[in-house]
Design a protein around this motif. Structure first.
Motif, PDB file in Angstrom:
ATOM      1  N   PHE A  58       2.355   9.628   5.568  1.00 29.23           N
ATOM      2  CA  PHE A  58       3.087   9.920   4.339  1.00 29.23           C
ATOM      3  C   PHE A  58       2.517   9.147   3.153  1.00 29.23           C
ATOM      4  O   PHE A  58       2.480   9.664   2.024  1.00 29.23           O
ATOM      5  CB  PHE A  58       4.571   9.603   4.532  1.00 29.23           C
ATOM      6  N   LEU A  59       2.081   7.907   3.374  1.00 23.93           N
ATOM      7  CA  LEU A  59       1.457   7.147   2.294  1.00 23.93           C
ATOM      8  C   LEU A  59       0.140   7.789   1.869  1.00 23.93           C
ATOM      9  O   LEU A  59      -0.194   7.818   0.674  1.00 23.93           O
ATOM     10  CB  LEU A  59       1.228   5.705   2.732  1.00 23.93           C
ATOM     11  N   THR A  60      -0.616   8.304   2.834  1.00 26.99           N
ATOM     12  CA  THR A  60      -1.850   9.024   2.512  1.00 26.99           C
ATOM     13  C   THR A  60      -1.550  10.262   1.688  1.00 26.99           C
ATOM     14  O   THR A  60      -2.247  10.554   0.702  1.00 26.99           O
ATOM     15  CB  THR A  60      -2.589   9.413   3.808  1.00 26.99           C
ATOM     16  N   LEU A  61      -0.508  10.990   2.082  1.00 25.81           N
ATOM     17  CA  LEU A  61      -0.098  12.174   1.326  1.00 25.81           C
ATOM     18  C   LEU A  61       0.325  11.793  -0.089  1.00 25.81           C
ATOM     19  O   LEU A  61      -0.003  12.491  -1.061  1.00 25.81           O
ATOM     20  CB  LEU A  61       1.044  12.882   2.057  1.00 25.81           C
ATOM     21  N   MET A  62       1.046  10.697  -0.227  1.00 24.43           N
ATOM     22  CA  MET A  62       1.479  10.224  -1.545  1.00 24.43           C
ATOM     23  C   MET A  62       0.285   9.927  -2.444  1.00 24.43           C
ATOM     24  O   MET A  62       0.258  10.328  -3.623  1.00 24.43           O
ATOM     25  CB  MET A  62       2.338   8.978  -1.394  1.00 24.43           C
ATOM     26  N   LEU A  63      -0.724   9.225  -1.890  1.00 22.00           N
ATOM     27  CA  LEU A  63      -1.911   8.911  -2.673  1.00 22.00           C
ATOM     28  C   LEU A  63      -2.658  10.171  -3.086  1.00 22.00           C
ATOM     29  O   LEU A  63      -3.149  10.269  -4.226  1.00 22.00           O
ATOM     30  CB  LEU A  63      -2.832   7.996  -1.866  1.00 22.00           C
ATOM     31  N   ALA A  64      -2.747  11.142  -2.170  1.00 20.99           N
ATOM     32  CA  ALA A  64      -3.445  12.395  -2.480  1.00 20.99           C
ATOM     33  C   ALA A  64      -2.722  13.174  -3.569  1.00 20.99           C
ATOM     34  O   ALA A  64      -3.345  13.710  -4.496  1.00 20.99           O
ATOM     35  CB  ALA A  64      -3.581  13.232  -1.213  1.00 20.99           C
ATOM     36  N   LEU A  65      -1.394  13.240  -3.476  1.00 21.46           N
ATOM     37  CA  LEU A  65      -0.618  13.971  -4.479  1.00 21.46           C
ATOM     38  C   LEU A  65      -0.703  13.291  -5.844  1.00 21.46           C
ATOM     39  O   LEU A  65      -0.765  13.971  -6.878  1.00 21.46           O
ATOM     40  CB  LEU A  65       0.844  14.084  -4.031  1.00 21.46           C
ATOM     41  N   GLU A  66      -0.688  11.966  -5.845  1.00 20.10           N
ATOM     42  CA  GLU A  66      -0.810  11.255  -7.116  1.00 20.10           C
ATOM     43  C   GLU A  66      -2.151  11.557  -7.776  1.00 20.10           C
ATOM     44  O   GLU A  66      -2.229  11.781  -8.993  1.00 20.10           O
ATOM     45  CB  GLU A  66      -0.671   9.755  -6.896  1.00 20.10           C
ATOM     46  N   LEU A  67      -3.211  11.564  -6.975  1.00 18.37           N
ATOM     47  CA  LEU A  67      -4.538  11.818  -7.514  1.00 18.37           C
ATOM     48  C   LEU A  67      -4.658  13.250  -8.028  1.00 18.37           C
ATOM     49  O   LEU A  67      -5.330  13.510  -9.039  1.00 18.37           O
ATOM     50  CB  LEU A  67      -5.592  11.554  -6.439  1.00 18.37           C
ATOM     51  N   LEU A  68      -3.989  14.179  -7.366  1.00 13.57           N
ATOM     52  CA  LEU A  68      -4.063  15.585  -7.763  1.00 13.57           C
ATOM     53  C   LEU A  68      -3.167  15.922  -8.948  1.00 13.57           C
ATOM     54  O   LEU A  68      -3.541  16.721  -9.821  1.00 13.57           O
ATOM     55  CB  LEU A  68      -3.703  16.482  -6.569  1.00 13.57           C
ATOM     56  N   LEU A  69      -1.983  15.319  -8.998  1.00 15.49           N
ATOM     57  CA  LEU A  69      -0.971  15.747  -9.963  1.00 15.49           C
ATOM     58  C   LEU A  69      -0.856  14.834 -11.183  1.00 15.49           C
ATOM     59  O   LEU A  69      -0.369  15.268 -12.233  1.00 15.49           O
ATOM     60  CB  LEU A  69       0.399  15.832  -9.267  1.00 15.49           C
ATOM     61  N   ASP A  70      -1.256  13.577 -11.051  1.00 11.36           N
ATOM     62  CA  ASP A  70      -1.143  12.631 -12.165  1.00 11.36           C
ATOM     63  C   ASP A  70      -2.466  12.609 -12.931  1.00 11.36           C
ATOM     64  O   ASP A  70      -3.427  11.961 -12.526  1.00 11.36           O
ATOM     65  CB  ASP A  70      -0.794  11.238 -11.636  1.00 11.36           C
ATOM     66  N   ARG A  71      -2.480  13.288 -14.058  1.00  8.82           N
ATOM     67  CA  ARG A  71      -3.725  13.428 -14.817  1.00  8.82           C
ATOM     68  C   ARG A  71      -4.216  12.096 -15.360  1.00  8.82           C
ATOM     69  O   ARG A  71      -5.417  11.802 -15.299  1.00  8.82           O
ATOM     70  CB  ARG A  71      -3.508  14.417 -15.963  1.00  8.82           C
TER      71      ARG A  71
END
Length: 215
Positions: A179-192
């Protein structure tokens, strides 16, 4: 470099005194509790697997029914190569717990009272310090992850290494790591803004490295 005057001020500061005293008390009380703790079956079983496996193949065969990843068992195998005393496992586990609490006191934003209450709470003091199981690894790597998290704008490598170790510590920590890996991936994708900051920092490092090679 830290000047002698600044170092002296830190040593005399209330925060340093309280943290050092708390961690020292945590360690000493833990040692006393360990000396009176009768090992449970689920503490001894991984040690016996590491001790009695006559080959690596037999070792892998024995741990596949344990339901947990391999890190704790590899550590116990290393300890068994040094000594067959179960005390070594307890001291190693105690060290993991002390390092975890030290990270809490060094990097967490909580108030002093909150840190003290957490330090001597049931799970940090008993489950993750006295009972020698692989669960203490999960707490340790969770605290390491939190300590490194603010530096993710510069590099994901330390976080990635931490998550690999966390995923191999025990079954519950595996899900947390995912879940932490998913969080980091989503942040990188969605947080410009974060993405621009990260790749900008990465680009500057590459340019600097290229210029150094040219020189």
């Amino acid at each position: 470099m830290v000047s002698n005057s600044n170092l002296g001020q830190r040593l005399r500061s209330p925060g340093f005194t309280i943290s050092s005293f708390t961690i020292s008390s945590f360690t000493l009380i833990g040692l006393v509790a360990l000396s009176r703790h009768a090992l449970w079956r689920d503490e001894v079983n991984p040690w016996l697997i590491a001790r009695d496996s006559e080959s690596w193949w037999e070792f892998w065969q024995n741990i596949r029914y344990e339901g947990h990843p391999v890190l704790w068992y590899l550590c116990l195998s290393g300890l068994n190569a040094l000594t067959h005393s179960l005390v070594s496992m307890q001291i190693f586990h105690l060290a993991l717990g002390v390092v975890s609490i030290s990270l809490l006191w060094r990097y967490s934003p909580f108030r002093t009272l909150e840190k003290i209450l957490f330090t001597f709470g049931y799970f940090p003091f008993f489950e993750y310090l006295i009972i020698s199981r692989n669960y203490s690894f999960g707490l340790l790597f969770a605290f390491v992850f939190c300590s490194l998290f603010p530096r993710r704008h510069h590099s994901y490598i330390p976080l990635a290494i931490t998550l690999v170790f966390m995923a191999n510590s025990h079954a519950y920590a595996l899900f947390i790591a995912l879940f932490l890996t998913l969080m980091l991936a989503l942040e990188l994708l969605l947080d410009r803004s974060h993405r621009q900051r990260y790749f900008g920092s990465l680009g500057m490092k590459l340019i600097s490295k290229t210029n150094e090679n040219r020189l």
